[in-house]
Design a protein around this motif. Sequence first.
Motif, short mmCIF file in Angstrom:
data_model
loop_
_atom_site.label_atom_id
_atom_site.label_comp_id
_atom_site.label_asym_id
_atom_site.label_seq_id
_atom_site.Cartn_x
_atom_site.Cartn_y
_atom_site.Cartn_z
N ARG A 82 0.83 -1.21 0.00
CA ARG A 82 0.00 0.00 0.00
C ARG A 82 0.86 1.25 0.00
N ASN A 83 1.90 1.26 0.82
CA ASN A 83 2.78 2.42 0.89
C ASN A 83 3.54 2.64 -0.41
N ARG A 86 1.09 4.14 -2.78
CA ARG A 86 0.72 5.50 -2.38
C ARG A 86 1.87 6.48 -2.55
#
Length: 92
Positions: A82-83, A86
Amino acid sequence: MCRNIKTLYNFDPPATEDEVQAAALQFVRKLSGFNSPSKANEAAFRLAVEEVAAAARTLLDSLVTNADPRSREVELERARARNAKRFGTGNG
């Protein structure tokens, strides 16, 4: 929700007392607006952390689920993915 407070329920192995204490500390910091309280507020701050940790442990111990326990390693990999999506990979 405070982003630094992590889900502690339904993991194998279960959350440690240190993890519960750290979550309680982050919660009290968020509520009070103090990263570290003044001497005048130190006792109240510490008492709040202790009480929140106790309530959190009571909650975690009383919850029930039919779901399989989550793996800390799998959740860590999901968070990394996810990071990366993102924020990018940092190689830019």
